[in-house]
Design a protein around this motif. Structure first.
Motif, PDB file in Angstrom:
ATOM      1  N   LYS A   1       0.092  48.656  79.416  1.00 61.25           N
ATOM      2  CA  LYS A   1      -1.119  47.863  79.265  1.00 61.25           C
ATOM      3  C   LYS A   1      -2.376  48.719  79.205  1.00 61.25           C
ATOM      4  O   LYS A   1      -3.464  48.201  78.978  1.00 61.25           O
ATOM      5  CB  LYS A   1      -1.211  46.846  80.406  1.00 61.25           C
ATOM      6  N   LYS A   2      -2.229  50.004  79.445  1.00 60.08           N
ATOM      7  CA  LYS A   2      -3.378  50.901  79.366  1.00 60.08           C
ATOM      8  C   LYS A   2      -3.538  51.494  77.968  1.00 60.08           C
ATOM      9  O   LYS A   2      -4.140  52.554  77.787  1.00 60.08           O
ATOM     10  CB  LYS A   2      -3.240  52.016  80.407  1.00 60.08           C
ATOM     11  N   LYS A   3      -2.966  50.804  76.991  1.00 64.21           N
ATOM     12  CA  LYS A   3      -3.174  51.181  75.596  1.00 64.21           C
ATOM     13  C   LYS A   3      -2.627  52.570  75.281  1.00 64.21           C
ATOM     14  O   LYS A   3      -3.363  53.514  75.011  1.00 64.21           O
ATOM     15  CB  LYS A   3      -4.669  51.111  75.236  1.00 64.21           C
TER      16      LYS A   3
ATOM     17  N   GLU B   1      -3.319  53.299  66.206  1.00 67.12           N
ATOM     18  CA  GLU B   1      -4.100  52.917  67.377  1.00 67.12           C
ATOM     19  C   GLU B   1      -3.189  52.290  68.426  1.00 67.12           C
ATOM     20  O   GLU B   1      -2.259  51.558  68.091  1.00 67.12           O
ATOM     21  CB  GLU B   1      -5.204  51.920  66.986  1.00 67.12           C
ATOM     22  N   PRO B   2      -3.433  52.564  69.703  1.00 68.81           N
ATOM     23  CA  PRO B   2      -2.626  51.947  70.767  1.00 68.81           C
ATOM     24  C   PRO B   2      -2.979  50.478  70.926  1.00 68.81           C
ATOM     25  O   PRO B   2      -4.060  50.056  70.512  1.00 68.81           O
ATOM     26  CB  PRO B   2      -3.025  52.760  71.995  1.00 68.81           C
ATOM     27  N   PRO B   3      -2.059  49.685  71.531  1.00 71.55           N
ATOM     28  CA  PRO B   3      -0.708  50.068  71.952  1.00 71.55           C
ATOM     29  C   PRO B   3       0.275  50.004  70.792  1.00 71.55           C
ATOM     30  O   PRO B   3       0.173  49.132  69.933  1.00 71.55           O
ATOM     31  CB  PRO B   3      -0.380  49.018  73.016  1.00 71.55           C
TER      32      PRO B   3
ATOM     33  N   LYS C   1       3.577  48.020  65.831  1.00 71.85           N
ATOM     34  CA  LYS C   1       2.393  47.534  66.537  1.00 71.85           C
ATOM     35  C   LYS C   1       2.314  46.034  66.301  1.00 71.85           C
ATOM     36  O   LYS C   1       1.896  45.597  65.235  1.00 71.85           O
ATOM     37  CB  LYS C   1       1.144  48.241  66.023  1.00 71.85           C
TER      38      LYS C   1
END
Length: 412
Positions: free
Chosen positions: A277-279, A300-302, A312
């Motif tokens: 959840k912290k990307k 790009e995260p996540p 993604k």
């Protein structure tokens, strides 16, 4: 419950089935039995594994792993606005029609009446399968050669796990001459890994090597590369190798922070549900162990990456950054098996779940698995098949009391 939320929850349960240890028998049995028979990754623990959402004629009902139903709370009245009705995802033909030479529908049991789990194709019509004592995936007692055409089975190896075994391999591997698997056993407060081998044509098991250093409920991801065994410990970095002739395992230079994903590729950072959840871009940094070349995914995260592709949400992203929409949803921790295949959960008209599709990202062909959600009424939901990217080219799922076994390597 909205249809979008329902789809998301079903996808999360698929992810949980891939990675979580099986709880006591409950309403998750169909999903998590697949996990117990297939690969388990010690670094991944989804909270979603503890619950399953059932949709009733009225409100959603959530039952936890202990079988307890929390007290219902009335939903507050909120103002709503008309939302567009989601369109159905593209439909695909049945999997038997799309890849007839690679798909085999077989009984759930061997001719002797024992349930079995397919492991790896030995040739186009012979599958290495395992049987388990008392249905326990950590009590494997036999390896068999199963003919998917004739429906006959021949015992190859009588497997004897060592005393105090707590984990038996998620998959059995094969090279031209031999079979390989591993176990984890308790020894005081330590966890000891044993790698085993036996003749491919059948015979007695023997121990290849023994080492310690895996965390609590941990094991290894093992590959056979030429004349060497190569592995990564669950929950720890580092890629190790050892000659099949025996010797001392050694850490491959420059791999201490990396996880083996498919030889010669290793990647970092590993999956950690607390940090998801912290990307993060899971396995975004790729290492070619043979050449030492490193690369970073342009996404790009996540996101969750494999060798060539990252996933993604409902989008496929190449490591170079080009994007492509997928005709369905993936779970939260998917990467393509064999760098090609994904399982997608599809929407029906209006947004509810319709079924699952095996999708080839290389050819853009898809095949319907033939699994359908039950109808609305007493209890209904979506049976979920699970495709593990680490499986050695074999995908299986239960359907209508039988097993469907797919030889992914036979798909052209």
């Amino acid at each position: 419950m909205t249809d979008d939320l329902e789809m998301s929850l079903t996808a999360e349960l698929a992810a949980a089935a891939r990675h979580a240890p099986r709880p006591a028998d409950d309403l998750l049995a169909r999903i998590e039995e697949e996990h117990r028979k297939r690969h388990r990754h010690g670094a991944v623990w989804f909270a979603a594994a503890a619950s399953v959402v059932l949709l009733t004629a009225g409100a959603p009902l959530v039952i936890d792993a202990a079988g307890e139903t929390p007290a219902a709370t009335p939903s507050p009245a909120v103002a709503t606005t008309e939302a567009p009705v989601p369109k159905a995802d593209k439909t695909y033909p049945p999997i038997e029609k799309v890849w007839p030479g690679a798909v085999h529908v077989v009984p759930a049991m061997l001719p002797n009446g024992r349930p079995f789990t397919p492991e790896v194709f030995l040739d186009d019509r012979t599958v290495l399968v395992r049987t388990e004592k008392d249905g326990d995936a950590d009590k494997v007692d036999g390896l068999w050669a199963y003919d998917v055409k004739a429906r006959t089975a021949r015992l190859l190896v009588r497997v004897t796990p060592p005393p105090k075994t707590v984990i038996t391999t998620g998959s059995v591997l094969a090279d031209r001459d031999r079979l390989y698997w591993w176990t984890v056993r308790k020894q005081e407060r330590r966890r000891i890994v044993d790698i085993w081998t036996a003749p491919r044509a059948g015979g007695t098991q023997s121990r290849l090597t023994t080492f310690e250093g895996v965390p609590g409920y941990g094991g290894i991801d093992l590959e056979i590369v030429g004349d060497k065994a190569v592995w990564t410990r669950w929950g720890k970095g580092g890629v190790f190798e050892m000659p099949l002739s025996g010797g001392t395992p050694r850490l491959l230079p420059g791999t201490s922070a990396y996880t083996l994903i498919s030889w010669p590729w290793a990647a970092t950072p590993p999956y950690d549900h607390k940090k998801w959840k912290k990307k993060r871009v899971i396995f975004g940094d790729l290492l070619d162990i043979k050449t030492g070349k490193r690369s970073k995914a342009a996404v790009e995260p996540p996101a969750f990456c494999g060798i060539s592709w990252c996933v993604k949400s409902g989008t496929l992203v190449s490591r170079e950054g080009s994007t492509r929409d997928l005709p369905g949803m993936t779970d939260a921790s998917s990467s393509p098996a064999l760098d090609r295949f994904l399982l997608l959960l599809q929407r029906a008209e209006g947004g509810g779940p319709r079924g699952q599709v095996l999708y080839d990202v290389t050819t853009r062909r898809g095949a319907d698995l033939g699994m359908r959600p039950a109808k609305r009424g007493e209890q209904w939901g979506m049976p979920v098949a699970v495709l593990d990217a680490r499986a050695p080219g074999l995908f299986r799922y239960d359907r209508d009391g039988k097993q469907v076994i797919v030889n992914l390597r036979a798909i052209r």
